[in-house]
Design a protein around this motif. Structure first.
Motif, short mmCIF file in Angstrom:
data_model
loop_
_atom_site.label_atom_id
_atom_site.label_comp_id
_atom_site.label_asym_id
_atom_site.label_seq_id
_atom_site.Cartn_x
_atom_site.Cartn_y
_atom_site.Cartn_z
N ARG A 134 53.29 13.01 18.73
CA ARG A 134 52.60 11.75 18.99
C ARG A 134 51.62 11.89 20.15
N GLU A 135 52.04 12.59 21.18
CA GLU A 135 51.16 12.81 22.33
C GLU A 135 49.90 13.58 21.92
N VAL A 136 50.09 14.61 21.11
CA VAL A 136 48.96 15.43 20.63
C VAL A 136 48.02 14.58 19.78
N PHE A 137 48.59 13.77 18.89
CA PHE A 137 47.79 12.96 17.98
C PHE A 137 46.94 11.96 18.76
N LEU A 138 47.56 11.29 19.73
CA LEU A 138 46.82 10.31 20.54
C LEU A 138 45.74 10.99 21.38
N LYS A 139 46.06 12.17 21.91
CA LYS A 139 45.07 12.90 22.70
C LYS A 139 43.87 13.29 21.83
N ALA A 140 44.16 13.82 20.63
CA ALA A 140 43.08 14.24 19.73
C ALA A 140 42.20 13.05 19.34
N ARG A 141 42.81 11.91 19.06
CA ARG A 141 42.03 10.73 18.68
C ARG A 141 41.13 10.27 19.83
N GLY A 142 41.66 10.29 21.04
CA GLY A 142 40.86 9.90 22.19
C GLY A 142 39.68 10.84 22.41
N LEU A 143 39.92 12.14 22.26
CA LEU A 143 38.85 13.12 22.43
C LEU A 143 37.81 13.01 21.32
N LEU A 144 38.26 12.72 20.11
CA LEU A 144 37.33 12.53 19.00
C LEU A 144 36.45 11.29 19.21
N ARG A 145 37.04 10.24 19.77
CA ARG A 145 36.23 9.05 20.10
C ARG A 145 35.12 9.42 21.07
N GLU A 146 35.48 10.27 22.04
CA GLU A 146 34.48 10.73 23.01
C GLU A 146 33.42 11.58 22.33
N ALA A 147 33.82 12.45 21.41
CA ALA A 147 32.87 13.32 20.71
C ALA A 147 31.91 12.51 19.84
N PHE A 148 32.43 11.49 19.15
CA PHE A 148 31.58 10.63 18.32
C PHE A 148 30.83 9.59 19.15
N ARG A 149 31.22 9.46 20.42
CA ARG A 149 30.66 8.45 21.33
C ARG A 149 30.70 7.07 20.68
N THR A 150 31.92 6.63 20.41
CA THR A 150 32.11 5.32 19.81
C THR A 150 33.12 4.51 20.61
N GLU A 151 32.92 3.19 20.60
CA GLU A 151 33.88 2.27 21.19
C GLU A 151 34.92 1.84 20.15
N GLY A 152 34.79 2.36 18.95
CA GLY A 152 35.70 2.00 17.87
C GLY A 152 36.89 2.94 17.78
N GLU A 153 37.20 3.36 16.58
CA GLU A 153 38.36 4.21 16.33
C GLU A 153 37.94 5.43 15.52
N VAL A 154 38.68 6.53 15.70
CA VAL A 154 38.51 7.70 14.84
C VAL A 154 39.85 8.01 14.19
N LEU A 155 39.86 8.08 12.88
CA LEU A 155 41.06 8.36 12.12
C LEU A 155 41.06 9.81 11.66
N ILE A 156 42.22 10.45 11.78
CA ILE A 156 42.39 11.85 11.40
C ILE A 156 43.09 11.89 10.05
N LEU A 157 42.44 12.51 9.08
CA LEU A 157 42.99 12.61 7.73
C LEU A 157 43.22 14.07 7.37
N VAL A 163 45.74 19.53 14.19
CA VAL A 163 45.42 18.47 15.16
C VAL A 163 45.53 19.03 16.57
N LEU A 164 46.56 19.85 16.79
CA LEU A 164 46.75 20.52 18.08
C LEU A 164 45.54 21.40 18.40
N ALA A 165 45.05 22.14 17.40
CA ALA A 165 43.90 23.02 17.61
C ALA A 165 42.64 22.21 17.94
N VAL A 166 42.43 21.11 17.22
CA VAL A 166 41.26 20.25 17.47
C VAL A 166 41.30 19.70 18.90
N ALA A 167 42.46 19.24 19.33
CA ALA A 167 42.59 18.71 20.69
C ALA A 167 42.28 19.79 21.72
#
Length: 352
Positions: A33-56, A236-240
């Motif tokens: 869960r910690e890894v997933f939340l970290k990856a999502r937060g970093l992806l939001r930064e990469a996309f530069r969005t105030e919204g959400e990024v979903l990992i599929l 997901v761990l690798a992406v983070a």
């Protein structure tokens, strides 16, 4: 080991290799869960969005289909410019989703113009930012602005599969409402993950469809660090890990990728090659084959030097070849690739 000079999959980042060497992580644990939340937060930064990024768990194409099916209802009208293999794919996905699609055709290598998409009566516009099949870069901000002037309630969806972490990406600032990407390109990880970035505007307009691709269900789970279905958690761990390494020096990284791709085009120009795109993406260099030189000969010349390249797709099959340094290559390795490219051209081009 082969030099991967293809525009996906790409040479893996060392941080990805380290992460993938770890034991299998169970996806329903606190560590996951910690890894997933970290990856999502970093992806939001990469996309530069105030919204959400979903990992599929799936490819970039899965992310493209999820975007279309969750933002548009059957029967809604969408505009889809087609200027390469992947914009063609967006068109096919929209048709399969039951949308009423207006197709705008361009020669492969070209990109749409703002005045072309300034048409009233559409719920959405689907664009490819970096068209991997041709090396062309679309002007997303200008296109989104022109479309929304005529369709204020319309949504703009973009394929950012080979622009994320390779070129400038900023969801809301570009006028893009939703974007699709994947793990095996600029993120320098193996294939297996698709990402859907949703701006606040897109989140308000979700029209969930499907079972596996229901983004509302995914959003609910992923806000808690879970996923609705079994994820490729070690990916997901690798992406983070890669994002943690790259994002603090993103400007430098993007400058390197732009320089590396310009280097490839420079070598091609020296050899008299004609580039495919009119407006270059930093993700891939695409060239028309020299007259009388088949793709197999170019491919074999690189292969003898331990390198893998890519050919043309769709109507460009057998007519072009493509090189990419989108993966984990530093400045000096890129210079080595440039020297290899020059050797290949000396070998395949007829003596003048």
């Amino acid at each position: 080991m082969d030099w991967l000079l293809t525009p996906g999959p790409v040479r893996l980042h060392p941080k990805a290799l380290e992460a993938l060497a770890r034991p299998q992580l169970h996806h329903r644990t606190e560590a996951a869960r910690e890894v997933f939340l970290k990856a999502r937060g970093l992806l939001r930064e990469a996309f530069r969005t105030e919204g959400e990024v979903l990992i599929l768990t799936g490819s970039g194409t899965l992310a493209m289909e999820a975007l279309v099916k969750n933002l548009f209802a059957p029967g809604e009208r969408v505009l889809v410019p087609v200027y390469g293999k992947f914009s063609e794919r967006f068109y096919e996905i929209a048709l399969e989703a039951g949308l009423v699609v207006k197709r705008l055709d361009y020669p492969y290598g070209d990109t749409p113009r703002p005045e072309d998409v300034a048409k009233e009566g559409y719920a959405g516009l689907l664009l490819v930012h970096s068209e991997t099949s041709t090396g062309a870069l679309a002007d997303l901000p200008a296109l989104a602005r022109a479309f929304k002037e005529k369709n204020p309630e319309g949504l703009v969806g973009a394929d950012m599969v080979t622009s994320l972490l390779v070129g400038e990406v900023a969801l809301e600032a570009m006028g893009v409402d939703a974007a699709a990407s994947g793990s095996q390109k600029g993120l320098m990880c193996p294939p297996g993950l698709g990402f859907v970035a949703l701006s606040p505007r897109a989140l308000e307009r979700l029209k969930p469809r499907g079972y596996y691709l229901d983004l509302a269900r995914e959003l609910k789970a992923q806000k808690e660090g879970e996923s609705a279905w079994t994820p490729a958690i070690n990916l997901v761990l690798a992406v983070a890990a890669v994002l943690e390494a790259v994002l603090p020096r993103l400007e430098e990284h993007l400058a390197l990728k732009a320089w590396q791709n310009a280097l490839l085009y420079g070598v091609g120009e020296e050899g008299g090659l004609r580039p495919v795109p009119k407006r270059f993406s930093p993700a891939v260099a695409a060239f028309y084959l020299p007259e009388g030189v088949p793709y197999a000969r170019v491919k074999e010349a690189f292969a003898r030097r331990g390198a893998v390249i890519a050919g043309g797709q769709g109507p460009l099959k057998g007519k072009v070849f493509r090189l990419s340094l989108m993966g984990a290559y530093d400045r000096y390795e890129a210079l080595g690739v440039a020297a290899m490219f020059r050797e290949v051209l000396e070998e395949i081009l007829p003596a003048s």
